[in-house]
Design a protein around this motif. Structure first.
Motif, PDB file in Angstrom:
ATOM      1  N   SER A   1       0.828  -1.204   0.000  1.00  0.00           N
ATOM      2  CA  SER A   1       0.000   0.000   0.000  1.00  0.00           C
ATOM      3  C   SER A   1       0.867   1.259   0.000  1.00  0.00           C
ATOM      4  O   SER A   1       0.616   2.212  -0.753  1.00  0.00           O
ATOM      5  N   GLU A   2       1.910   1.275   0.822  1.00  0.00           N
ATOM      6  CA  GLU A   2       2.810   2.428   0.874  1.00  0.00           C
ATOM      7  C   GLU A   2       3.582   2.564  -0.433  1.00  0.00           C
ATOM      8  O   GLU A   2       3.798   3.683  -0.927  1.00  0.00           O
ATOM      9  N   ARG A   3       3.988   1.428  -0.989  1.00  0.00           N
ATOM     10  CA  ARG A   3       4.697   1.436  -2.272  1.00  0.00           C
ATOM     11  C   ARG A   3       3.815   2.022  -3.365  1.00  0.00           C
ATOM     12  O   ARG A   3       4.272   2.827  -4.189  1.00  0.00           O
ATOM     13  N   ARG A   4       2.566   1.622  -3.389  1.00  0.00           N
ATOM     14  CA  ARG A   4       1.631   2.145  -4.397  1.00  0.00           C
ATOM     15  C   ARG A   4       1.429   3.657  -4.196  1.00  0.00           C
ATOM     16  O   ARG A   4       1.338   4.411  -5.172  1.00  0.00           O
ATOM     17  N   LYS A   5       1.340   4.080  -2.956  1.00  0.00           N
ATOM     18  CA  LYS A   5       1.145   5.504  -2.678  1.00  0.00           C
ATOM     19  C   LYS A   5       2.318   6.333  -3.175  1.00  0.00           C
ATOM     20  O   LYS A   5       2.141   7.390  -3.797  1.00  0.00           O
ATOM     21  N   ILE A   6       3.542   5.840  -2.916  1.00  0.00           N
ATOM     22  CA  ILE A   6       4.746   6.568  -3.345  1.00  0.00           C
ATOM     23  C   ILE A   6       4.831   6.609  -4.859  1.00  0.00           C
ATOM     24  O   ILE A   6       5.111   7.657  -5.465  1.00  0.00           O
ATOM     25  N   LEU A   7       4.587   5.470  -5.507  1.00  0.00           N
ATOM     26  CA  LEU A   7       4.655   5.407  -6.961  1.00  0.00           C
ATOM     27  C   LEU A   7       3.581   6.269  -7.613  1.00  0.00           C
ATOM     28  O   LEU A   7       3.805   6.883  -8.655  1.00  0.00           O
TER      29      LEU A   7
END
Length: 404
Positions: free
Chosen positions: A388-394
């Protein structure tokens, strides 16, 4: 409209996730405190409901499991029907993937359990225990950890879990049933048939469906069936088209009205009633018992292997596809959550190894279920939170690009 409805559901479940977790933690504390006698006594106390000539007597625990949870399964069934007809699962390939993943999620845990029990000389009769997924707790972890992930993942988890639990219920009926009362069962079938026939009549008022569900529920209890099974069956006949009198869809109306009560009342009560597992009699020596290892690894390893493997195979063979917009990492996190067997696995364990609550087999079943479910929830929650955090950053860096 479909996206707004799904987002509203996610918002409600995210808010109720902490309530559910708090209820489960409270139950564990109470069950292992000086109040444990009063707690278990309350759950076992008999309560009578009488409406005219109709009388039902069940324990508090049974009223919660067969009564309140029937409403939960009704809402789950309504949402799955909505997604099949109007949403994510309207594409047959999107529907095929969670169904096949559910099959893999039942086969692999059984094989893992049998392999461990065969290698270590454990009892073979416990193989059905790690097959189930606890829908309520899996959804709660997902709601808390997967805030930035596609709603299609939740639909995947929901569909897989309900297919998984219906399979477990059928298994319970086949292996552990003490007999079904035929006349009430025929009554259930007749009422469902009548509901199916009149469902296209757009003049049918809402009270018809409320009364119909109450009658089906009563006859289901009398027949000795699991109310979760007939609740999902009843959801399948509730009309999705708008009524002529008020322009409201019975299905969407029921979903909207019932979901907050399910999220903030039904599920927390269920958690409080079922999560209260006493650790009396548990010892560190029993952690390496074959039954404990078979159940724990069946849930933690078997579930993720079976679910993710079947989903990948369905995608590779072009008979299914990943949930819309989801990555394999995110799907792996969901497959881990499927190993949260908890209440359903404890229930099957009590049937597979009947005996006193403090018998060696029951103690080992509890330990295996708790270890496997805790591992699955923790690792699955971490994987989903990272994804979820990875998707938010990307999304912030490249809004239109999410890697596969």
């Amino acid at each position: 409209m479909a996206r707004k409805l799904t987002l509203d559901f996610l918002k409600t479940e995210a808010g109720s996730g902490m309530v559910l977790g708090l209820a489960a933690l409270t139950a564990l504390i109470v069950a292992n405190s000086p109040l444990s006698g009063a707690y278990f006594g309350w759950l076992k106390s008999e309560q009578v409901l009488q409406v005219g000539p109709l009388i039902l007597e069940m324990s508090i625990s049974e009223w919660i499991k067969e009564g309140l949870m029937a409403v939960f399964f009704l809402v789950v069934g309504l949402e799955i029907k909505y997604e099949i007809l109007r949403g994510e699962l309207s594409d047959p390939r999107n529907l095929a993937t969670p169904v096949l993943a559910a099959a893999g999620g039942m086969i692999a845990p059984a094989l893992v359990y049998l392999a461990i029990s065969g290698l270590l000389g454990g009892p073979h009769g416990g193989w059905p225990i790690p097959l189930a997924t606890d829908i309520a707790f899996a959804l709660a972890v997902f709601a808390v950890a997967a805030r930035n992930l596609p709603s299609s993942l939740r639909v995947f988890l929901l569909t897989l879990a309900i297919v998984d639990d219906l399979g477990a219920i059928a298994l319970i009926a086949a292996l552990f049933s003490s007999g079904i009362d035929l006349p009430p069962l025929l009554g259930v079938g007749a009422l469902l048939a009548v509901g199916f026939l009149v469902a296209r009549n757009r003049k049918i008022p809402a009270p018809f469906w409320v009364l119909g569900f109450a009658m089906v529920w009563y006859l289901t209890v009398r027949a000795g069936l699991s109310t979760s099974l007939t609740a999902v069956a009843f959801a399948a006949i509730v009309p999705i088209v708008d009524r002529r009198c008020d322009g409201q869809s019975p299905l969407r109306e029921a979903m909207h009205d019932l979901h907050p009560y399910v999220a903030f009342l039904v599920l927390p009560l269920f958690a409080f009633a079922k999560a209260g597992v006493s650790f009396a009699g548990l010892s560190l020596d029993q952690m390496l018992a074959p039954l404990v290892l078979g159940v724990a690894f069946g849930l933690f390893a078997g579930k993720q292997i079976g679910v993710l493997g079947a989903a990948w195979l369905a995608s590779a063979l072009k008979v299914g596809r990943k949930p819309t917009g989801a990555t394999w990492l995110e799907l792996y996190g969901v497959s881990l959550l499927c190993g949260v067997g908890f209440t359903m696995s404890l229930f099957i364990g009590a049937l597979a190894f009947p005996g006193a609550i403090d018998s060696p087999e029951q103690i080992e079943v509890k330990l295996g279920v708790l270890l496997g479910s805790l591992l699955s929830a923790t690792v699955g929650g971490v994987v989903l939170a990272v994804a979820s955090e990875r998707r938010k950053i990307l999304a912030e860096q490249t809004p239109d690009t999410i890697p596969d």
